[in-house]
Design an enzyme around this catalytic site. Sequence first.
Site, mmCIF file in Angstrom:
data_model
loop_
_atom_site.group_PDB
_atom_site.id
_atom_site.type_symbol
_atom_site.label_atom_id
_atom_site.label_comp_id
_atom_site.label_asym_id
_atom_site.label_seq_id
_atom_site.Cartn_x
_atom_site.Cartn_y
_atom_site.Cartn_z
ATOM 1 C CG ASN A 168 -69.189 78.186 28.411
ATOM 2 O OD1 ASN A 168 -69.133 77.512 27.391
ATOM 3 N ND2 ASN A 168 -69.095 77.645 29.608
ATOM 4 C CB CYS A 342 -70.733 73.281 33.321
ATOM 5 S SG CYS A 342 -71.526 74.864 33.488
HETATM 6 N N1 PMP Z 1 -74.997 77.355 28.506
HETATM 7 C C1 PMP Z 1 -73.856 78.034 28.710
HETATM 8 C C2 PMP Z 1 -73.114 78.610 27.544
HETATM 9 C C3 PMP Z 1 -73.371 78.194 30.010
HETATM 10 O O1 PMP Z 1 -72.215 78.841 30.230
HETATM 11 C C4 PMP Z 1 -74.097 77.637 31.093
HETATM 12 C C5 PMP Z 1 -73.578 77.774 32.494
HETATM 13 N N2 PMP Z 1 -73.419 79.106 32.892
HETATM 14 C C6 PMP Z 1 -75.285 76.946 30.811
HETATM 15 C C7 PMP Z 1 -75.697 76.831 29.512
HETATM 16 C C8 PMP Z 1 -76.091 76.326 31.912
HETATM 17 O O2 PMP Z 1 -76.613 77.277 32.755
HETATM 18 P P1 PMP Z 1 -77.338 76.874 34.124
HETATM 19 O O3 PMP Z 1 -76.305 76.120 34.912
HETATM 20 O O4 PMP Z 1 -77.699 78.168 34.726
HETATM 21 O O5 PMP Z 1 -78.513 76.039 33.793
#
Ligand code: PMP
Length: 405
Positions: A168, A342
């Site tokens: 990501n 994140c």
């Molecule tokens: N895995 C990946 C590759 C992410 O980019 C993300 C955040 N978009 C997540 C997990 C976690 O997603 P969420 O915050 O919706 O739980």
Amino acid sequence: MNKDQARGGAGGHASPSRDIVYADYQSAKPVDPRVVEAMLPFMTERFGNPSSLHGVGDEATAALDDARVRVARFVGAQPDEIVFTSGATEANNLALIGYCRRNRRKGDHVLISEAEHISILNIAKVLEKEGFRVTRVPLDLYGRVSPQKLRARIVDETILVSLGWASNEIGTVQPIEEIAAMLDGTGVALHTDAVAAAGLLPIDVGTVPIGLMTLSSNDIYGPRGLGALYVRKGVQVAPVLVGGGQERGLRSGSEDLAAIVGMAAAADIMVAEMPAEVARIKAIRDRLVERVLAEIPDSHLNGHPEQRLPNNAHFRFDGVEGEAMVLSLRDAGIAVATGSACSSKTLEPSHTLISCGLLHEEAHGSLEFTFGRFSREDDVERIMAALPPVIERLRALSPLYRAKA
Ligand code: PMP
């Protein structure tokens, strides 16, 4: 709502304001207006709980079943292989913690890569506290995991490999098909976090033997706070959240039916429109890469030149710092990131770039552009009007760059 409106045209409200160029689709995507439309009745007149025994509950059960069929179809799964969760983080918890706890008697060793999403990295630490051994496989220069290096780390006690389908952050796509084929029939299950890949790369678990796969609703323009775990028939997982036994006991808690219907609508749109959409987004991304590398001296593309997500352009600019670029571009009306949202509030350099072998100062000089459904061709012109002067100004202030020049 017609398609032009959905694209942010006259009367459309899906795209962020046209006053800014939004190039941070990896952090958050707007919910497609067609998805919102599909969800609304499930917050008002069709509000039932699928667990209820009366007719209103039956109607909710039918909608839930139907949504499961549509989300499954999007990735080539069977409907009863889809478990809805509160998001990708929860799906990753269920996949890793649930699989390891349930299969502990088979072994205690897990393989992940050094560049997994922060949720996987932190889950791995929990597994270690529970007595599992976790090996973190390094990346090559382009952010790829070599299937051979992975295989060399598999031991008799290995029960699970967890590898994101695509980063990501730098956008590098992993050889998941090859790794899945390599592990097939060995007794080592493969989990992939497909959040970054879904909606941008074709995913078909009918042909790729993956055991567990994480999906996120928002990453396909559905509502946030919803995700799903694909659990292949025969793969055993223990629940992590316990309660009323919803989702075949794998994820208790009343289903967020409106969000689930929204994810199904988002999946349908992807099934119908993904190839054309991806081609359009890729052309915008390719144009930006071409212009940045040609027009900005000492700029580099991070990640793999070809094996990368079609919406991702991740650059490194010698002698400038990522946060300073993001803030200067913000003033110029451009929303962009240094890397994963994140982990953006930590001052640490990106663990992914460090794993690719970059020096700390190189990793700090990175900028990630991600495009999406509502991006437009003229976004590139607007970015290229702002970015070169920002970099020039920051370099003029940078002792690092002066020392190099
Ligand atoms: N895995 C990946 C590759 C992410 O980019 C993300 C955040 N978009 C997540 C997990 C976690 O997603 P969420 O915050 O919706 O739980």
